[in-house]
Design a protein around this motif. Sequence first.
Motif, PDB file in Angstrom:
ATOM      1  N   GLY A  67      11.906 -20.816  -7.362  1.00 30.10           N
ATOM      2  CA  GLY A  67      10.495 -21.039  -7.074  1.00 30.10           C
ATOM      3  C   GLY A  67      10.116 -20.569  -5.686  1.00 30.10           C
ATOM      4  O   GLY A  67       9.044 -19.970  -5.482  1.00 30.10           O
ATOM      5  N   LEU A  68      10.967 -20.801  -4.720  1.00 36.40           N
ATOM      6  CA  LEU A  68      10.704 -20.386  -3.345  1.00 36.40           C
ATOM      7  C   LEU A  68      10.709 -18.866  -3.213  1.00 36.40           C
ATOM      8  O   LEU A  68       9.803 -18.282  -2.598  1.00 36.40           O
ATOM      9  CB  LEU A  68      11.750 -21.003  -2.403  1.00 36.40           C
ATOM     10  N   VAL A  69      11.691 -18.211  -3.809  1.00 35.38           N
ATOM     11  CA  VAL A  69      11.769 -16.744  -3.734  1.00 35.38           C
ATOM     12  C   VAL A  69      10.575 -16.107  -4.427  1.00 35.38           C
ATOM     13  O   VAL A  69       9.982 -15.152  -3.913  1.00 35.38           O
ATOM     14  CB  VAL A  69      13.105 -16.242  -4.331  1.00 35.38           C
ATOM     15  N   GLU A  70      10.177 -16.625  -5.556  1.00 38.81           N
ATOM     16  CA  GLU A  70       9.017 -16.077  -6.258  1.00 38.81           C
ATOM     17  C   GLU A  70       7.732 -16.285  -5.454  1.00 38.81           C
ATOM     18  O   GLU A  70       6.842 -15.426  -5.464  1.00 38.81           O
ATOM     19  CB  GLU A  70       8.884 -16.683  -7.650  1.00 38.81           C
ATOM     20  N   ALA A  71       7.623 -17.389  -4.747  1.00 42.05           N
ATOM     21  CA  ALA A  71       6.453 -17.612  -3.891  1.00 42.05           C
ATOM     22  C   ALA A  71       6.418 -16.578  -2.766  1.00 42.05           C
ATOM     23  O   ALA A  71       5.347 -16.051  -2.429  1.00 42.05           O
ATOM     24  CB  ALA A  71       6.481 -19.028  -3.320  1.00 42.05           C
ATOM     25  N   ILE A  72       7.563 -16.269  -2.207  1.00 42.15           N
ATOM     26  CA  ILE A  72       7.633 -15.244  -1.153  1.00 42.15           C
ATOM     27  C   ILE A  72       7.242 -13.886  -1.717  1.00 42.15           C
ATOM     28  O   ILE A  72       6.478 -13.141  -1.101  1.00 42.15           O
ATOM     29  CB  ILE A  72       9.041 -15.217  -0.515  1.00 42.15           C
ATOM     30  N   TRP A  73       7.735 -13.551  -2.913  1.00 41.82           N
ATOM     31  CA  TRP A  73       7.361 -12.285  -3.544  1.00 41.82           C
ATOM     32  C   TRP A  73       5.854 -12.214  -3.787  1.00 41.82           C
ATOM     33  O   TRP A  73       5.243 -11.146  -3.664  1.00 41.82           O
ATOM     34  CB  TRP A  73       8.103 -12.097  -4.868  1.00 41.82           C
ATOM     35  N   ALA A  74       5.245 -13.325  -4.144  1.00 34.53           N
ATOM     36  CA  ALA A  74       3.793 -13.347  -4.368  1.00 34.53           C
ATOM     37  C   ALA A  74       3.055 -13.011  -3.080  1.00 34.53           C
ATOM     38  O   ALA A  74       2.094 -12.228  -3.081  1.00 34.53           O
ATOM     39  CB  ALA A  74       3.359 -14.713  -4.906  1.00 34.53           C
ATOM     40  N   VAL A  75       3.494 -13.570  -1.959  1.00 30.43           N
ATOM     41  CA  VAL A  75       2.864 -13.280  -0.668  1.00 30.43           C
ATOM     42  C   VAL A  75       3.061 -11.813  -0.293  1.00 30.43           C
ATOM     43  O   VAL A  75       2.122 -11.151   0.174  1.00 30.43           O
ATOM     44  CB  VAL A  75       3.413 -14.227   0.430  1.00 30.43           C
ATOM     45  N   VAL A  76       4.266 -11.299  -0.493  1.00 28.83           N
ATOM     46  CA  VAL A  76       4.541  -9.884  -0.192  1.00 28.83           C
ATOM     47  C   VAL A  76       3.644  -8.977  -1.033  1.00 28.83           C
ATOM     48  O   VAL A  76       3.059  -8.015  -0.530  1.00 28.83           O
ATOM     49  CB  VAL A  76       6.039  -9.563  -0.424  1.00 28.83           C
ATOM     50  N   ALA A  77       3.509  -9.288  -2.316  1.00 27.76           N
ATOM     51  CA  ALA A  77       2.669  -8.470  -3.194  1.00 27.76           C
ATOM     52  C   ALA A  77       1.202  -8.553  -2.790  1.00 27.76           C
ATOM     53  O   ALA A  77       0.489  -7.544  -2.820  1.00 27.76           O
ATOM     54  CB  ALA A  77       2.853  -8.901  -4.644  1.00 27.76           C
ATOM     55  N   LEU A  78       0.732  -9.722  -2.399  1.00 28.34           N
ATOM     56  CA  LEU A  78      -0.657  -9.841  -1.932  1.00 28.34           C
ATOM     57  C   LEU A  78      -0.891  -8.993  -0.691  1.00 28.34           C
ATOM     58  O   LEU A  78      -1.941  -8.355  -0.546  1.00 28.34           O
ATOM     59  CB  LEU A  78      -0.999 -11.304  -1.635  1.00 28.34           C
ATOM     60  N   ARG A  79       0.087  -8.961   0.181  1.00 29.77           N
ATOM     61  CA  ARG A  79      -0.021  -8.131   1.386  1.00 29.77           C
ATOM     62  C   ARG A  79      -0.069  -6.649   1.003  1.00 29.77           C
ATOM     63  O   ARG A  79      -0.867  -5.882   1.548  1.00 29.77           O
ATOM     64  CB  ARG A  79       1.153  -8.416   2.310  1.00 29.77           C
ATOM     65  N   ARG A  80       0.793  -6.237   0.071  1.00 30.36           N
ATOM     66  CA  ARG A  80       0.782  -4.844  -0.385  1.00 30.36           C
ATOM     67  C   ARG A  80      -0.547  -4.495  -1.050  1.00 30.36           C
ATOM     68  O   ARG A  80      -1.054  -3.387  -0.884  1.00 30.36           O
ATOM     69  CB  ARG A  80       1.929  -4.606  -1.365  1.00 30.36           C
ATOM     70  N   PHE A  81      -1.111  -5.415  -1.819  1.00 29.64           N
ATOM     71  CA  PHE A  81      -2.400  -5.184  -2.464  1.00 29.64           C
ATOM     72  C   PHE A  81      -3.480  -4.937  -1.408  1.00 29.64           C
ATOM     73  O   PHE A  81      -4.287  -4.028  -1.540  1.00 29.64           O
ATOM     74  CB  PHE A  81      -2.781  -6.381  -3.337  1.00 29.64           C
ATOM     75  N   GLY A  82      -3.466  -5.732  -0.356  1.00 27.98           N
ATOM     76  CA  GLY A  82      -4.464  -5.575   0.700  1.00 27.98           C
ATOM     77  C   GLY A  82      -4.300  -4.299   1.494  1.00 27.98           C
ATOM     78  O   GLY A  82      -5.281  -3.728   2.003  1.00 27.98           O
ATOM     79  N   GLN A  83      -3.086  -3.788   1.601  1.00 30.00           N
ATOM     80  CA  GLN A  83      -2.834  -2.582   2.384  1.00 30.00           C
ATOM     81  C   GLN A  83      -3.058  -1.302   1.604  1.00 30.00           C
ATOM     82  O   GLN A  83      -3.310  -0.259   2.197  1.00 30.00           O
ATOM     83  CB  GLN A  83      -1.388  -2.594   2.912  1.00 30.00           C
ATOM     84  N   ARG A  84      -2.979  -1.370   0.292  1.00 34.16           N
ATOM     85  CA  ARG A  84      -3.134  -0.144  -0.505  1.00 34.16           C
ATOM     86  C   ARG A  84      -4.614   0.196  -0.661  1.00 34.16           C
ATOM     87  O   ARG A  84      -5.423  -0.624  -1.039  1.00 34.16           O
ATOM     88  CB  ARG A  84      -2.501  -0.323  -1.875  1.00 34.16           C
ATOM     89  N   ARG A  85      -4.937   1.412  -0.355  1.00 32.50           N
ATOM     90  CA  ARG A  85      -6.317   1.884  -0.443  1.00 32.50           C
ATOM     91  C   ARG A  85      -6.718   2.141  -1.884  1.00 32.50           C
ATOM     92  O   ARG A  85      -5.922   2.684  -2.656  1.00 32.50           O
ATOM     93  CB  ARG A  85      -6.477   3.180   0.341  1.00 32.50           C
ATOM     94  N   PRO A  86      -7.956   1.811  -2.238  1.00 32.23           N
ATOM     95  CA  PRO A  86      -8.432   2.168  -3.579  1.00 32.23           C
ATOM     96  C   PRO A  86      -8.497   3.692  -3.724  1.00 32.23           C
ATOM     97  O   PRO A  86      -8.824   4.397  -2.771  1.00 32.23           O
ATOM     98  CB  PRO A  86      -9.826   1.569  -3.651  1.00 32.23           C
ATOM     99  N   VAL A  87      -8.168   4.172  -4.900  1.00 28.60           N
ATOM    100  CA  VAL A  87      -8.216   5.600  -5.176  1.00 28.60           C
ATOM    101  C   VAL A  87      -9.625   5.959  -5.633  1.00 28.60           C
ATOM    102  O   VAL A  87     -10.203   5.304  -6.496  1.00 28.60           O
ATOM    103  CB  VAL A  87      -7.183   5.983  -6.271  1.00 28.60           C
ATOM    104  N   ASP A  88     -10.203   6.999  -5.015  1.00 31.69           N
ATOM    105  CA  ASP A  88     -11.537   7.444  -5.415  1.00 31.69           C
ATOM    106  C   ASP A  88     -11.467   8.108  -6.773  1.00 31.69           C
ATOM    107  O   ASP A  88     -10.578   8.892  -7.055  1.00 31.69           O
ATOM    108  CB  ASP A  88     -12.112   8.434  -4.397  1.00 31.69           C
ATOM    109  N   ALA A  89     -12.455   7.810  -7.581  1.00 31.52           N
ATOM    110  CA  ALA A  89     -12.479   8.385  -8.942  1.00 31.52           C
ATOM    111  C   ALA A  89     -13.139   9.744  -8.940  1.00 31.52           C
ATOM    112  O   ALA A  89     -13.838  10.168  -8.131  1.00 31.52           O
ATOM    113  CB  ALA A  89     -13.218   7.452  -9.893  1.00 31.52           C
TER     114      ALA A  89
END
Length: 74
Positions: free
Chosen positions: A52-74
């Motif tokens: 549970g703890l490791v998965e919570a850390i992965w969730a935070v890491v993924a949220l950070r990656r989501f915020g850093q990745r730029r949307p792709v222009d269509a």
Amino acid sequence: MDGLTLFGLFAVTAMLVSYTLEDRSRWFILAFAGACALGSIYGFLQGAWPFGLVEAIWAVVALRRFGQRRPVDA
């Protein structure tokens, strides 16, 4: 199979699918973060707090990656 096991199976399957599709859209990164959060909840509910703890850390890491990745222009 009980409800908790089905919940865990759903969470892990959602993690696998969303991780596989991350290159297609940044929204799959957000889906991966949500699936990791579900996996974390599952881990704590079934008594495997290290999982549970490791998965919570992965969730935070993924949220950070989501915020850093730029949307792709269509």
